[in-house]
Scaffold this active site. Structure first.
Site, short mmCIF file in Angstrom:
data_model
loop_
_atom_site.label_atom_id
_atom_site.label_comp_id
_atom_site.label_asym_id
_atom_site.label_seq_id
_atom_site.Cartn_x
_atom_site.Cartn_y
_atom_site.Cartn_z
N GLU A 221 -7.64 -3.58 -1.16
CA GLU A 221 -7.84 -4.53 -1.96
C GLU A 221 -8.51 -5.54 -1.79
OE1 GLU A 221 -5.60 -3.41 -6.17
OE2 GLU A 221 -7.28 -2.06 -6.23
N HIS B 190 0.79 -1.12 -0.47
CA HIS B 190 -0.04 -0.19 -0.03
C HIS B 190 0.83 1.17 0.09
CE1 HIS B 190 -2.94 3.29 1.29
NE2 HIS B 190 -4.25 2.30 0.68
#
Length: 363
Positions: free
Chosen positions: A307, A252
């Site tokens: 995600e 991330h």
């Protein structure tokens, strides 16, 4: 010093949310978002972001009644939806419909009331458009059902099971807000000009539409599909790594440790173990992927991001990829509107400067 994209620049103060990438924390109004996702409903957390505190029973029931009442879209919006091209993407549809709310009747309502109406209406618009494209009718839905239940019903046409509802509600709460991200910044910039809430949300939707921000987790979907088809998680992941493919859903930009949202979703999915094949598969793939990634690049720790598990939830409820980003939008609109309300209370127009690098003056 120039900071491309304003990276690292503090542009405003907020009491709504805080992202601590080093500690792996996401905080809403002083609460860990992970705690809120475990103990509170979508409506309760939305109220918290809008009002600054957890509602009591009377306040919560009042919010639920308002949201239920605002689900019905005006007749003129139905007509707009009917005139839009069938090949128009759904995010463009949402942007167009939200912008059309600019009517005198709408603006007679207080800004917080406008925020509630926009939030309550988005699932109906998404469901109406889905049924329009599929030439089916909107399902009959009891007025008393809550936001997440309603959203699943307009998408699937049936009453959702509890484990799908709980998984999606957890996702919705964890994605309601995330600091001064691109779409939230766009909303606050629009509000800072003393424009209206509809314009600000329209700006945010246009920003969310970009694949670098609200893009669908199609890479994760493909990974899960490949493993489901092949049946051997180890072989699929090793092949992808040998071919130089990036494993989507890991790492991330902000979090340098575990993405707290992914951890909560993972915990939720473990609670639902055995209930859905896609949810079970995600847990197994994540464990194997982390192991192989760390073997592949020793010394570089990679963690699962939100995600990855979002994709698993979307697969479990049989959601088409075209609905991923609109679903994200149906949650994040709470954060956008909360930030707009905050911006308007202590407003300074955003006006950064740019450095000219064009040709010198000729005459």
């Amino acid at each position: 010093m120039i900071q491309p994209g304003l990276k690292g620049i503090i542009a405003t103060e907020t009491s709504i949310s805080h992202v601590d990438g080093e500690k792996g924390q996401l905080i809403y109004r002083g609460y860990n978002a992970s705690y809120l996702a475990e103990h509170y409903s979508f409506e309760e957390v939305a109220f918290l972001l809008w009002e600054g505190y957890i509602p009591n029973e009377q306040e919560l029931n009042s919010l639920k009644r308002k949201m239920s009442g605002y689900r019905t879209i005006p007749t003129y919006i139905e007509k707009i939806l009917l005139t839009l091209p069938h090949d128009m993407d759904l995010m463009s549809v949402l942007r167009t419909v939200v912008s059309s709310l600019s009517s005198p009747t709408f603006y007679l309502r207080e800004p917080k009331e406008q925020a509630i109406q926009i939030t309550a209406m988005l699932p109906t618009v998404i469901g109406y458009r889905k049924n329009q494209l599929e030439d089916t009718s909107m399902p009959e839905i009891p007025e008393e059902v809550d936001f997440v239940d309603y959203y699943l019903r307009v998408l699937t046409g049936r009453k959702p099971n509890n484990y799908h509802k709980k998984a999606l509600e957890t996702y919705f709460i964890l994605t309601m807000d995330h600091g001064l991200n691109a779409s939230t910044f766009a909303a606050r910039v629009t509000t800072s000009t003393e424009s209206d809430l509809v314009s600000a949300v329209t700006s945010a939707i246009g920003t969310m539409k970009g694949p670098l921000h609200g893009g669908a987790p199609t890479g994760v979907i493909q990974l899960l599909d490949d493993v489901m088809e092949d049946g051997n998680t180890d072989d699929v992941i090793r092949t992808k790594l040998k071919n130089g493919e990036k494993l989507m859903g890991f790492g991330h930009r902000v979090y340098r440790t575990i993405d707290p949202r992914a951890e909560v979703l993972k915990h939720r999915l473990k609670q639902l173990a055995g209930k859905d094949a896609w949810l079970d598969l995600a847990i197994n793939v994540e464990q194997k992927a982390i192991q192989l990634l760390n073997e592949w690049k020793p010394g570089r720790r990679l963690y699962t991001n939100v995600e990855f598990y979002a994709a698993a939830i979307m697969k479990a409820i049989d959601m088409e990829p075209a609905y991923f980003t609109p679903t994200f939008t149906a949650s994040r609109v709470v954060g956008w509107t909360a930030h707009c309300l905050e911006q308007s209370m202590n407003n300074t127009i955003f006006r950064p400067q740019s450095k000219y690098i064009g040709p010198p003056v000729q005459v």
